[in-house]
Design a protein around this motif. Structure first.
Motif, PDB file in Angstrom:
ATOM      1  N   SER A  35      -4.274  -5.748  -0.492  1.00 43.34           N
ATOM      2  CA  SER A  35      -5.243  -5.772  -1.591  1.00 43.34           C
ATOM      3  C   SER A  35      -6.402  -4.806  -1.305  1.00 43.34           C
ATOM      4  O   SER A  35      -6.899  -4.739  -0.178  1.00 43.34           O
ATOM      5  N   GLY A  36      -6.776  -4.063  -2.324  1.00 46.62           N
ATOM      6  CA  GLY A  36      -7.924  -3.153  -2.209  1.00 46.62           C
ATOM      7  C   GLY A  36      -7.585  -1.795  -1.650  1.00 46.62           C
ATOM      8  O   GLY A  36      -8.490  -0.971  -1.416  1.00 46.62           O
ATOM      9  N   THR A  37      -6.301  -1.508  -1.425  1.00 39.22           N
ATOM     10  CA  THR A  37      -5.950  -0.204  -0.844  1.00 39.22           C
ATOM     11  C   THR A  37      -5.829   0.892  -1.914  1.00 39.22           C
ATOM     12  O   THR A  37      -5.746   2.081  -1.583  1.00 39.22           O
ATOM     13  N   GLY A  38      -5.787   0.496  -3.201  1.00 43.93           N
ATOM     14  CA  GLY A  38      -5.808   1.516  -4.257  1.00 43.93           C
ATOM     15  C   GLY A  38      -4.564   1.579  -5.123  1.00 43.93           C
ATOM     16  O   GLY A  38      -4.326   2.603  -5.784  1.00 43.93           O
ATOM     17  N   LYS A  39      -3.780   0.490  -5.147  1.00 40.98           N
ATOM     18  CA  LYS A  39      -2.535   0.513  -5.948  1.00 40.98           C
ATOM     19  C   LYS A  39      -2.840   0.668  -7.439  1.00 40.98           C
ATOM     20  O   LYS A  39      -2.260   1.525  -8.113  1.00 40.98           O
ATOM     21  N   THR A  40      -3.789  -0.168  -7.936  1.00 35.45           N
ATOM     22  CA  THR A  40      -4.125  -0.082  -9.373  1.00 35.45           C
ATOM     23  C   THR A  40      -4.712   1.288  -9.698  1.00 35.45           C
ATOM     24  O   THR A  40      -4.366   1.910 -10.713  1.00 35.45           O
ATOM     25  N   SER A  41      -5.599   1.764  -8.817  1.00 35.24           N
ATOM     26  CA  SER A  41      -6.230   3.082  -9.054  1.00 35.24           C
ATOM     27  C   SER A  41      -5.150   4.153  -9.175  1.00 35.24           C
ATOM     28  O   SER A  41      -5.224   5.053 -10.025  1.00 35.24           O
ATOM     29  N   HIS A 191       2.699  -7.279  -4.921  1.00 33.91           N
ATOM     30  CA  HIS A 191       2.591  -7.874  -3.592  1.00 33.91           C
ATOM     31  C   HIS A 191       3.838  -8.681  -3.245  1.00 33.91           C
ATOM     32  O   HIS A 191       3.967  -9.172  -2.138  1.00 33.91           O
ATOM     33  N   ARG A 617     -11.054  -2.672 -15.653  1.00 29.89           N
ATOM     34  CA  ARG A 617     -11.495  -3.222 -14.363  1.00 29.89           C
ATOM     35  C   ARG A 617     -12.492  -4.356 -14.553  1.00 29.89           C
ATOM     36  O   ARG A 617     -12.655  -5.205 -13.700  1.00 29.89           O
TER      37      ARG A 617
END
Ligand SMILES: Nc1ncnc2c1ncn2[C@@H]1O[C@H](COP(=O)(O)OP(=O)(O)OP(=O)(O)O)[C@@H](O)[C@H]1O
Length: 618
Positions: A35-41, A191, A617
């Motif tokens: 989580s937070g590594t940038g998948k959505t971005s 995930h 977001r």
């Protein structure tokens, strides 16, 4: 095949370092990472949702650069299922699918929508409200909606987070089937521990780097659709209808503001026209559309010395262009006791009936209170008996013609009635035709001391005065104080314009406040429409049509309101005028243009600053 070259993502700190990525057709590609590594971005960039242009984007080897190319791709070729927010809450299940289908130019039957639902293993009522669906059902409806666009590329972000293991596996199987049998390029971030088994390619984000962990996909060429269909009127109509349903309270508030403004606007016109006409009418009662032309300044009042009217003055008067009637002024009077009483002419338009204090006979002369007292003292209370004098001119000298008369006194005028011809108050008003007749019978040469001009209305009188001034002809203006009337009328017009400007100002401010509030409440929907390929022109059209719809309702309602008020007031005896047709059409045009300009202004400013990525977001 989709390719992203030299892509790196940095916000406050670097998220992903520069790398090249490729997503083949007929395959499922998984993006993994904590989580937070940038998948959505990353998905926002692959799906052309992000405004970030810091990398090169290729489809089948062709670089995509312009925003219109991106819009077309999003509209025709891409389908999105994003975390939590891809459904339009106010639509039911079919409404949502229909909307997505119509954006991409498709129109299906109910059976087709059921087939899309069964593709994601759902058998729910097509008209079930979105708000009543379970988390898992929502995610599957969202996939069905994306499929309604018949996309070539499917972008999915954490779509199985609300599903149990069985359903999760089911979804991955469906995606695999879609990729391999329906030739779609599917890219998902997840995930899920089960996802890896069902995909052809895996990218993992780790320590700001993207590494390809698995690649069994064959390189295929993506079939890209380019032929765009225009959004139909039915699409806009349905959309507006649903939005009116969703924001009922806000829409009703906007409508009330518009109705009240239109109503006040029309009512101001009606009231001011009433006030204006009433004032004019009252002035007409007070003043006469009349003036007396004389030879020189000293003869402005006929109880002073009067010169004979020259040929030049007569020709100046006869060359006037305005509509008027001219009557010779014959100086006349009588001696009663020791007093001189002026005899002045009156005309039917002088409305003496309203100014009479005592009436004696049906016809005859009117006398002023002072003249009445003088006549009474001489024993002439109800009739004018004795000698009167009419003057003709010889060598510019007034020669009196004594005439014996016995004329009934019609009435005594009220004390405040002042004769504009003279400065004193001792006068008798005799009908012009009677004076002329006596003069014709007794005078040798027909010479006049002046000329009375009567006009049909106030406007002609003002214009005659102007012309006479240019010709340097003297005239007595006491019959009608045009300067004061003009000033009062000007003031009425200023107050009218000021009131209308104030109403318009309030309209602009209120409309602006409501419209801004309305647009900001719709951030999510607007972002979804943009993501799915609707451009600013389409959104502009949508918002303009919405405004037009509101404008029409407000116009019709307020017009009916004003008409009702005018009818009721007329029924109860207050004679308010109906707004004139031209005035009403003018009002409609002005308010329509204002509504269009305001809507365009607010929606352009709003759309300019709207960033779908930020909206999603939030
Ligand atoms: N517009 C932005 N401005 C600043 N930081 C941002 C912006 N968008 C995303 N971030 C940050 O970038 C990081 C990555 O976010 P992103 O949503 O892409 O991660 P993710 O891997 O999808 O996470 P998750 O699996 O929890 O959904 C987060 O720390 C987020 O706060």
């Amino acid at each position: 095949m989709i390719e992203l070259k030299n892509i790196s993502i940095t916000y406050q700190k670097p998220l992903i370092k520069s790398c090249d990525l490729s997503f083949p057709d007929k395959s499922v590609t998984l993006i993994q990472g904590p989580s937070g590594t940038g998948k959505t971005s990353l998905l926002y960039r692959i799906g052309l949702i992000s405004k970030d242009e810091n990398f090169a984007y290729y489809i089948n080897g062709k670089q995509i650069t312009t925003s219109s190319e991106k819009e077309t791709l999003r509209k025709l070729n891409f389908g999105y299922v994003l975390q939590d927010s891809t459904l339009f809450e106010h639509y039911d299940v079919m409404g949502n699918m229909k909307l997505y289908a119509s954006i991409a130019g498709y129109d299906y039957q109910e059976e087709d929508y059921k087939a899309f639902l069964s593709k994601v293993h759902l058998s729910i009522d097509l008209h079930q409200s979105i708000q009543t669906l379970s988390g898992g059902e929502r995610q599957r409806v969202a996939i069905a909606c994306a499929l309604c666009k018949q996309p070539d590329v499917l972008i999915l972000d954490e779509i199985t987070s609300a599903l149990d293991k069985e359903n999760e596996i089911h979804i991955f199987e469906i995606l695999k089937e879609l990729a391999h049998h329906e030739h779609k390029c599917i890219i998902l971030a997840s995930h899920s521990q089960y996802a890896a088994t069902y995909v052809d390619k895996i990218y993992e984000i780790k320590n700001q780097e993207i590494i390809c962990k698995k690649d069994v996909a064959r390189v295929e060429t993506l079939v890209i659709k380019t032929k765009e269909k225009k959004l139909t009127f039915a699409f806009y109509k349905d959309y507006i209808y649903y939005f009116f349903q969703k924001y009922k309270l806000l829409n009703v508030s906007i409508l009330i503001v518009m109705c009240l403004t239109f109503f006040m606007f029309l009512q101001t016109f009606v009231m001011f026209n009433y006030y204006e006409n009433n004032s004019k009418h009252n002035f007409e009662q007070l003043y006469e559309n009349q003036l007396l032309v004389v030879e020189n300044r000293a003869s402005l009042y006929t109880d002073r010395v009067m010169k004979q009217l020259s040929d030049k003055t007569i020709s100046d008067v006869s060359s006037l262009d305005e509509d008027y009637e001219a009557f010779p002024y014959i100086k006349a009077g009588m001696i009663c006791g020791n007093e001189w009483i002026d005899i002045l002419p009156y005309f039917p338009q002088n409305h003496f009936d309203d100014k009479v204090k005592i009436t004696y006979h049906d016809k005859g002369v009117y006398v002023s209170q002072e003249a009445y007292d003088t006549l009474k003292e001489a024993g002439n209370e109800k009739t004018l008996t004795g000698e009167i004098m009419l003057y003709e001119y010889k060598d510019n000298e007034p020669i009196p013609h004594p005439i014996t008369v016995d004329i009934p006194i019609k009435g005594v005028l009220k004390e405040n009635v002042k004769a504009p011809y003279i400065q004193g108050r001792n006068y008798i008003y005799m009908e012009q035709s009677m004076i002329e007749k006596l003069y014709q019978e007794h005078a040798a040469s027909k010479t006049y001391a002046g000329m009375t001009l009567l006009t049909k209305d106030y406007k002609d009188l003002v214009s005659i005065k102007k012309d006479l001034k240019i010709k340097e002809v003297y005239y007595n203006t006491d019959f009608c104080d045009t300067e004061t009337i003009s000033e009062i009328m000007r003031n009425i017009t200023i107050v009218k314009l000021f009131s209308i400007a104030s109403i318009l100002f309030i309209f602009v401010v209120m409309f602006g406040a409501f419209q801004t509030n309305y647009l900001y409440k719709r951030n999510n929907e607007m972002a979804l429409l943009i993501i799915n390929g609707m451009n600013h022109k389409g959104l502009d059209k949508l918002l303009s049509l919405e405004s037009l719809f509101k404008y029409l309702i407000a116009c019709i309602t307020s017009s009916i309101g004003v008409l009702l008020i005018v009818c009721i007031s007329n029924l109860i005896g207050i004679s308010l005028p109906f707004p004139g047709f031209v005035l009403y059409i003018g009002f409609l045009c002005i308010t329509f243009i204002m509504s269009v300009i305001l809507t365009k202004f607010y929606s352009s400013a709003y759309l300019k600053h709207l960033s779908p990525e930020s909206v999603l977001r939030n």
